[in-house]
Design a protein around this motif. Structure first.
Motif, PDB file in Angstrom:
ATOM      1  N   UNK A 112       0.775  -1.333  -0.693  1.00 19.61           N
ATOM      2  CA  UNK A 112      -0.086   0.344  -0.128  1.00 19.61           C
ATOM      3  C   UNK A 112       0.433   1.457  -0.316  1.00 19.61           C
ATOM      4  N   UNK A 113       2.218   1.280   0.219  1.00 21.16           N
ATOM      5  CA  UNK A 113       3.030   2.918   0.818  1.00 21.16           C
ATOM      6  C   UNK A 113       3.460   2.821  -0.994  1.00 21.16           C
ATOM      7  N   UNK A 122      17.049   9.796  -4.822  1.00 20.54           N
ATOM      8  CA  UNK A 122      16.279   8.509  -4.593  1.00 20.54           C
ATOM      9  C   UNK A 122      15.237   7.382  -5.089  1.00 20.54           C
ATOM     10  N   UNK A 123      14.506   8.421  -5.819  1.00 20.67           N
ATOM     11  CA  UNK A 123      13.701   7.076  -6.764  1.00 20.67           C
ATOM     12  C   UNK A 123      14.238   6.770  -8.185  1.00 20.67           C
ATOM     13  N   UNK A 124      15.367   7.388  -8.491  1.00 18.56           N
ATOM     14  CA  UNK A 124      15.783   7.843  -9.914  1.00 18.56           C
ATOM     15  C   UNK A 124      16.809   6.286  -9.688  1.00 18.56           C
ATOM     16  N   UNK A 125      17.760   7.246  -8.553  1.00 21.25           N
ATOM     17  CA  UNK A 125      18.826   5.539  -8.259  1.00 21.25           C
ATOM     18  C   UNK A 125      17.722   4.221  -8.037  1.00 21.25           C
ATOM     19  N   UNK A 126      16.654   4.433  -7.738  1.00 20.09           N
ATOM     20  CA  UNK A 126      15.961   2.590  -6.979  1.00 20.09           C
ATOM     21  C   UNK A 126      16.026   2.496  -8.240  1.00 20.09           C
ATOM     22  N   UNK A 127      14.703   3.187  -9.616  1.00 18.56           N
ATOM     23  CA  UNK A 127      14.716   3.202 -10.910  1.00 18.56           C
ATOM     24  C   UNK A 127      16.293   2.426 -11.348  1.00 18.56           C
ATOM     25  N   UNK A 171       5.814  -2.350  -8.695  1.00 18.67           N
ATOM     26  CA  UNK A 171       5.552  -3.264  -7.256  1.00 18.67           C
ATOM     27  C   UNK A 171       6.969  -3.286  -6.797  1.00 18.67           C
ATOM     28  N   UNK A 172       7.954  -3.844  -7.582  1.00 15.17           N
ATOM     29  CA  UNK A 172       9.568  -3.999  -7.390  1.00 15.17           C
ATOM     30  C   UNK A 172       9.809  -3.139  -7.036  1.00 15.17           C
ATOM     31  N   UNK A 173       9.521  -1.924  -7.604  1.00 14.53           N
ATOM     32  CA  UNK A 173       9.716  -0.599  -6.716  1.00 14.53           C
ATOM     33  C   UNK A 173       9.770  -0.273  -4.724  1.00 14.53           C
ATOM     34  N   UNK A 174       8.540  -0.902  -4.774  1.00 13.59           N
ATOM     35  CA  UNK A 174       7.977  -0.084  -3.599  1.00 13.59           C
ATOM     36  C   UNK A 174       8.503  -1.168  -2.738  1.00 13.59           C
ATOM     37  N   UNK A 175       8.533  -2.357  -2.965  1.00 18.18           N
ATOM     38  CA  UNK A 175       9.297  -3.157  -1.837  1.00 18.18           C
ATOM     39  C   UNK A 175      10.864  -2.971  -2.275  1.00 18.18           C
ATOM     40  N   UNK A 176      11.414  -2.698  -2.817  1.00 15.00           N
ATOM     41  CA  UNK A 176      12.864  -1.718  -2.510  1.00 15.00           C
ATOM     42  C   UNK A 176      12.606  -1.160  -1.603  1.00 15.00           C
ATOM     43  N   UNK A 177      11.401   0.079  -1.571  1.00 15.01           N
ATOM     44  CA  UNK A 177      11.247   1.008  -0.872  1.00 15.01           C
ATOM     45  C   UNK A 177      11.142   0.639   1.009  1.00 15.01           C
ATOM     46  N   UNK A 178      10.536  -0.146   1.005  1.00 17.17           N
ATOM     47  CA  UNK A 178       9.624  -0.795   2.287  1.00 17.17           C
ATOM     48  C   UNK A 178      11.296  -0.939   2.792  1.00 17.17           C
ATOM     49  N   UNK A 179      12.230  -1.985   2.316  1.00 19.15           N
ATOM     50  CA  UNK A 179      13.362  -2.543   2.632  1.00 19.15           C
ATOM     51  C   UNK A 179      14.175  -1.797   2.592  1.00 19.15           C
ATOM     52  N   UNK A 180      14.398  -0.829   2.590  1.00 16.05           N
ATOM     53  CA  UNK A 180      15.159   0.590   2.488  1.00 16.05           C
ATOM     54  C   UNK A 180      14.604   1.466   4.159  1.00 16.05           C
ATOM     55  N   UNK A 181      12.999   1.676   3.914  1.00 19.72           N
ATOM     56  CA  UNK A 181      12.640   1.817   5.337  1.00 19.72           C
ATOM     57  C   UNK A 181      12.890   1.388   6.457  1.00 19.72           C
ATOM     58  N   UNK A 182      13.321  -0.320   6.251  1.00 15.75           N
ATOM     59  CA  UNK A 182      12.534  -0.662   7.027  1.00 15.75           C
ATOM     60  C   UNK A 182      14.660  -0.292   7.385  1.00 15.75           C
ATOM     61  N   UNK A 183      15.442  -0.866   7.133  1.00 16.30           N
ATOM     62  CA  UNK A 183      16.610  -1.098   7.086  1.00 16.30           C
ATOM     63  C   UNK A 183      18.017   0.502   7.516  1.00 16.30           C
TER      64      UNK A 183
END
Length: 189
Positions: A112-113, A122-127, A171-183
């Motif tokens: 849902x994030x 940050x988004x461009x780096x994740x992309x 969806x993959x970007x969303x999950x990468x974001x969640x992992x980054x936030x947890x870290x």
């Protein structure tokens, strides 16, 4: 007044380039090279290759400048050439695998994030970390503003493939974001 001056300066630059004026060509290159290099890097990732794409793109711009009809944005017309040249480079290097094995990416469950809290950089780096097929579709649709129908024509894939690749990239970007936030929480917490 500023808009009229800017428009006049752009027209002078275009006309100079059409006449083969090296100073006008240099001015055009200097004005847009940085912005277009960033576009090329979004697609090909490797800076050296992106610089090659940039030079090839400008060669095409100068060669086809007489085809610019003045309809729409001149910068947009040039950007489209850079995107097309980037895609051509990916195809030539056989790096553009549009179909990705979903078993390789089990972390594609939707969350849902949303990305609105992310800084652009940050988004461009994740992309940039996405597999090339996902990255290409995401860039074309979300960043460049192409429709899925246009992406179908550009890449020679089906419209549904474009839509599914975009959805998977998101969806993959969303999950990468969640992992980054947890870290970040563990590191700061």
């Amino acid at each position: 007044m500023y808009i009229r001056k800017s428009f006049t300066e752009e027209n002078k630059m275009i006309n100079g380039c059409l006449r083969g004026d090296r100073k006008a060509q240099r001015l055009l290159y200097d004005q847009y090279a940085g912005k277009f290099l960033a576009v090329c890097i979004r697609y090909v990732k490797d800076r050296d290759t992106a610089e090659d794409v940039l030079v090839e793109g400008f060669m095409i711009i100068f060669e086809k400048l007489s085809q610019f009809e003045g309809k729409g944005s001149f910068e947009g017309w040039m950007k489209r050439i850079m995107v097309n040249q980037s895609l051509l480079t990916l195809r030539k290097n056989k790096n553009l695998a549009m179909e990705i094995d979903l078993d390789q990416h089990e972390d594609l469950k939707a969350t849902g994030h949303e990305f609105n809290q992310l800084e652009t950089e940050e988004l461009l780096q994740m992309v940039a970390t996405l597999p090339v097929g996902y990255r290409t579709i995401f860039n074309l649709y979300a960043i460049e503003g192409y429709s899925h129908k246009e992406i179908q024509e550009l890449l020679g894939i089906s419209e549904s493939t474009s839509k599914s690749q975009f959805s998977r990239a998101r969806n993959l970007l969303k999950n990468k974001l969640l992992l980054q936030q947890k870290y970040d929480k563990r590191r700061n917490g």
